[in-house]
Design a protein around this motif. Structure first.
Motif, PDB file in Angstrom:
ATOM      1  N   VAL A 309    -114.563 -31.050  -9.567  1.00 15.66           N
ATOM      2  CA  VAL A 309    -113.508 -30.042  -9.532  1.00 15.66           C
ATOM      3  C   VAL A 309    -113.473 -29.365 -10.900  1.00 15.66           C
ATOM      4  N   PHE A 310    -113.754 -28.060 -10.934  1.00 15.24           N
ATOM      5  CA  PHE A 310    -113.766 -27.304 -12.178  1.00 15.24           C
ATOM      6  C   PHE A 310    -112.459 -26.511 -12.282  1.00 15.24           C
ATOM      7  N   VAL A 311    -111.772 -26.675 -13.424  1.00 19.19           N
ATOM      8  CA  VAL A 311    -110.470 -26.028 -13.633  1.00 19.19           C
ATOM      9  C   VAL A 311    -110.513 -25.239 -14.932  1.00 19.19           C
ATOM     10  N   ALA A 312    -110.162 -23.942 -14.841  1.00 18.61           N
ATOM     11  CA  ALA A 312    -110.075 -23.103 -16.036  1.00 18.61           C
ATOM     12  C   ALA A 312    -108.685 -23.244 -16.646  1.00 18.61           C
ATOM     13  N   ASP A 313    -108.633 -23.208 -17.971  1.00 21.25           N
ATOM     14  CA  ASP A 313    -107.360 -23.306 -18.681  1.00 21.25           C
ATOM     15  C   ASP A 313    -107.189 -22.040 -19.523  1.00 21.25           C
ATOM     16  N   ALA A 314    -106.180 -21.223 -19.164  1.00 19.72           N
ATOM     17  CA  ALA A 314    -105.990 -19.932 -19.828  1.00 19.72           C
ATOM     18  C   ALA A 314    -105.509 -20.080 -21.258  1.00 19.72           C
ATOM     19  N   ILE A 315    -104.782 -21.145 -21.568  1.00 17.33           N
ATOM     20  CA  ILE A 315    -104.274 -21.339 -22.925  1.00 17.33           C
ATOM     21  C   ILE A 315    -105.334 -21.976 -23.807  1.00 17.33           C
ATOM     22  N   ALA A 316    -106.033 -22.978 -23.293  1.00 17.11           N
ATOM     23  CA  ALA A 316    -107.097 -23.634 -24.064  1.00 17.11           C
ATOM     24  C   ALA A 316    -108.352 -22.776 -24.133  1.00 17.11           C
ATOM     25  N   GLY A 317    -108.518 -21.841 -23.166  1.00 17.61           N
ATOM     26  CA  GLY A 317    -109.691 -20.966 -23.165  1.00 17.61           C
ATOM     27  C   GLY A 317    -110.973 -21.687 -22.832  1.00 17.61           C
ATOM     28  N   CYS A 318    -110.920 -22.632 -21.895  1.00 18.13           N
ATOM     29  CA  CYS A 318    -112.116 -23.423 -21.571  1.00 18.13           C
ATOM     30  C   CYS A 318    -112.118 -23.778 -20.094  1.00 18.13           C
ATOM     31  N   ILE A 319    -113.125 -24.582 -19.685  1.00 15.51           N
ATOM     32  CA  ILE A 319    -113.212 -25.119 -18.325  1.00 15.51           C
ATOM     33  C   ILE A 319    -113.346 -26.628 -18.419  1.00 15.51           C
ATOM     34  N   TYR A 320    -112.514 -27.337 -17.663  1.00 18.43           N
ATOM     35  CA  TYR A 320    -112.588 -28.790 -17.585  1.00 18.43           C
ATOM     36  C   TYR A 320    -113.209 -29.204 -16.250  1.00 18.43           C
TER      37      TYR A 320
END
Length: 693
Positions: A309-320
């Motif tokens: 499951v790939f999740v983008a984080d708008a505040i961290a500016g990355c993908i987990y």
């Protein structure tokens, strides 16, 4: 004296008959473009050539390509090096899968000064497409092929496009955040459907995805819920509610579904991902802070690929990356890589992520980035980019209030590849034309309408042009199942029988099902309604098992039977034994594949065992846009039929009233077709004969 008068009368009759036959030849050959000077009487050889040519054209339109080749060869023997005959010979060889011979004849016609840029382009495209396998330009900068603005002539069509969802028929849904509705739009930018939701309407919709059964899920950011709709957009029920407990949502953003149809939604307000079962019941949530993970700060885009499951984080500016149980795995793309990442989709084996004014392709294994699209320095915020059925990216720009169609530059420069496949003049002057529209790499173009076509006869617009339909809208398919009859396949008897029964059942009584047994010599075992094979047994097959299975002969036979079948057509090969028993010694593999491709036949493979897929079978699958399946896959085989029916098919039918003179059916009547879509176009020219009178 009387004998002299009789002799003169007889000679006059013979001369008049010869003159009439010469005029008959002139009427055909001059209009057909054959290289005969107009100022002399035609010879008998030229007349014979004209007759064989007429019969060859008729055989071609009936799908009898081998017969057409024989007739055109005979015509060419009477009139060697005639350009029009060479062109039609090339067409017949092309449809037979013999592209090398087709190119040779077309080149000869071109060398004669025939065909001009149109024939030159056809030769170039076919020559380029003969290099099969994976395209080397999968990672290529995309350019704008067209756009659909939210305002047109001062009227608002939509406002705040935030997400898009393409459909298999070429239309696509647009989620409109500001105008609180869904729009279905076609390839020409016309609104087909406008959905406002239940009685109380949508409340800031932010994303849309499709379930396997066609139902739709719409995320409502301000409503703190998910709306479940049927495939036509009609409301069914809500999933989730405002809150912080399990199943609670505050400002949900984007959606994803895993193989079990569990629903994943990024919960921006609660800084987590919430998971619901297929019925909408809350299961769990993940992404909160723990001893080994700092926690999500602003989850936005989400995509599920296999077990990840790939999740983008708008505040961290990355993908987990997480597993499907919500356990943190790694940081796929490091922090501060993106400014404000939004939705994540999947295309060409890469994750596709939107970030401010850019669209990136991301390798799901390494996290390597490639920039697909940049909208420039103008105010822009792209929020969603989804691949459509025509291999474009449909991109929503929230700030510019516009939806873009992004294509590879090579496709825009190369234009469309248009082929007039069939002409039915049996009801002349009513003429029905069937066209196939593709890009340069065999990808069918889906979603065209009447306004995309311009038909002329002898360069003059036809009368009463009407759009009959598109094959992409067909809801059934004709399918031929080819069964491996090697001795090793007997060990997989149960699996093969189960596969045939399940495939027949999933056709739901629609279309024609054929069964071909592949042994030393292929045999057609069954042709008819698929519902009659619910008790299929291998014991009923007439063809005996063999040490060697001539698969190429079986596939050629299966393809021949599908030439005049439904426009959605496919061959399914069920292999139950060792690949060593499968032989391809009679037909060149590339020619066999071209035969299927040039006649719009999809090829799929079902493996009854866990053995590796035969390399030749794999080659045909990949180059006909088919797939390989395992008989006992978790999802079953229902998707096989569904994928065939939803496969792109760029075949269209139009009819018109001809105003040309037929000379009692002896005259070759020219017809030209031009196709336009956004900034792309293509053209083809051919001809036909009206019925003899």
């Amino acid at each position: 004296m009387r004998g002299v008068r009789l002799m003169k009368k007889l000679l006059t009759t013979i001369l008049l008959s010869a003159l009439s036959f010469s005029v008959f030849c002139q009427n055909i050959t001059s209009d057909a473009g054959m290289s005969i000077p107009e100022d002399r009487i035609r010879t008998s050889s030229e007349g014979f050539a004209s007759e064989e040519f007429r019969r060859g054209v008729q055989a071609y339109y009936k799908g009898s390509f081998n017969e057409a080749i024989v007739l055109f060869e005979k015509a060419l023997s009477f009139m060697p090096n005639d350009s029009l005959i060479l062109d039609w010979l090339g067409k017949s060889y092309y449809k037979s899968g013999l592209e090398g011979s087709a190119l040779s004849y077309w080149q000869s016609a071109l060398d004669n000064g025939y065909g001009g840029i149109l024939l030159e382009n056809k030769i170039e495209v076919v020559r380029e497409r003969r290099v099969t396998g994976d395209s080397s330009d999968k990672l290529m900068k995309l350019s704008e092929a067209g756009s659909y603005p939210g305002f047109f002539n001062g009227n608002m069509i939509y406002s705040g496009p935030v997400s898009v969802l393409p459909n298999y028929d070429g239309t696509f849904w647009i989620v409109c955040y500001n105008s609180n509705n869904l729009l279905m739009m076609n390839q020409n930018g016309f609104v087909v459907e406008r959905i406002t939701g239940p009685l109380n309407g949508f409340d800031r919709p932010s994303d849309i995805i499709r379930l396997k059964d066609g139902r739709l899920l719409v995320c409502e950011s301000a409503g703190n819920r998910i709306s479940l709709l049927n495939e036509k957009g009609h409301f069914i029920k809500y999933i989730g509610q405002k809150g912080r407990d399990k199943g609670g949502l505050i400002g949900p953003q984007y959606l994803a579904v895993d193989s079990l149809e569990r629903i994943f939604v990024t919960d921006f307000g609660n800084r987590r991902v919430c998971v619901f079962d297929s019925d909408g019941n809350p299961l769990f949530y993940f992404g909160v802070k723990s001893s080994y993970f700092d926690g999500l700060k602003g989850p936005t885009g989400i995509y599920i690929l296999d077990e990840s499951v790939f999740v983008a984080d708008a505040i961290a500016g990355c993908i987990y990356e997480f597993d499907r149980a919500g356990n943190y795995i790694r940081e796929l793309v490091e922090k501060k890589t993106f400014k404000k990442p939004e939705s994540i989709r999947f295309w060409n084996e890469k994750l596709v992520l939107c970030d401010s004014n850019k669209v990136y392709a991301i390798d799901p294994q390494t996290g390597a980035l490639f920039e697909y699209v940049s909208t420039g320095n103008a105010p822009s915020r792209v929020t969603s980019a989804a691949p459509d059925i025509n291999e474009n990216l449909i991109v929503s720009d929230f700030t510019a209030n516009e939806v873009y169609v992004m294509s590879k530059l090579s496709e825009l420069a190369g234009g469309l590849f248009v082929q007039i496949e069939q002409i039915d003049s049996s009801k002349f002057p009513e003429v029905t034309v069937e066209l196939k529209v593709e890009n340069r790499h065999r990808q069918p173009l889906v979603g065209l309408m009447e306004q995309n076509f311009f038909i002329t006869e002898n360069k003059q617009p036809v009368q009463n042009l009407k759009f009959i339909g598109a094959a992409s809208n067909n809801t059934q398919a004709d399918i031929t199942i080819v069964i491996d009859r090697s001795k090793e396949s007997l060990l997989r008897k149960t699996e093969i029988e189960a596969a045939v029964r399940e495939l027949a059942e999933n056709m739901k009584g629609a279309g024609v099902l054929r069964v071909v047994s592949a042994s030393k010599i292929p045999v057609t075992e069954y042709v008819g309604n698929p519902s009659l094979l619910h008790n299929f047994s291998l014991d009923a097959l007439k063809n005996p098992v063999s040490d060697t299975v001539n698969v190429d002969l079986a596939l050629r036979l299966a393809s021949n039977d599908l030439i005049n079948a439904d426009k959605k057509r496919a061959i399914i090969f069920i292999s139950g034994g060792s690949s060593e028993a499968l032989s391809f010694d009679n037909y060149n593999l590339s020619e066999l594949t071209a035969y299927m491709c040039n006649n719009s036949i999809l090829f799929c493979d079902i493996q009854a065992g866990r053995e590796a897929v035969n390399s030749q079978i794999d080659y045909i699958c990949k180059n006909t846009n088919g797939q390989s399946y395992y008989v006992y896959r978790d999802q079953g085989l229902s998707e096989v039929i569904k994928n065939i029916i939803q496969s792109p098919q760029g075949v269209y039918q139009l009819k018109y009233m001809s105003s040309l003179m037929t000379n009692l059916g002896d005259k070759y009547l020219p017809v030209e077709a031009e196709v336009y879509l956004l900034n792309r176009s293509g053209r083809d020219e051919t001809g036909y004969f009206a019925p003899l009178q």
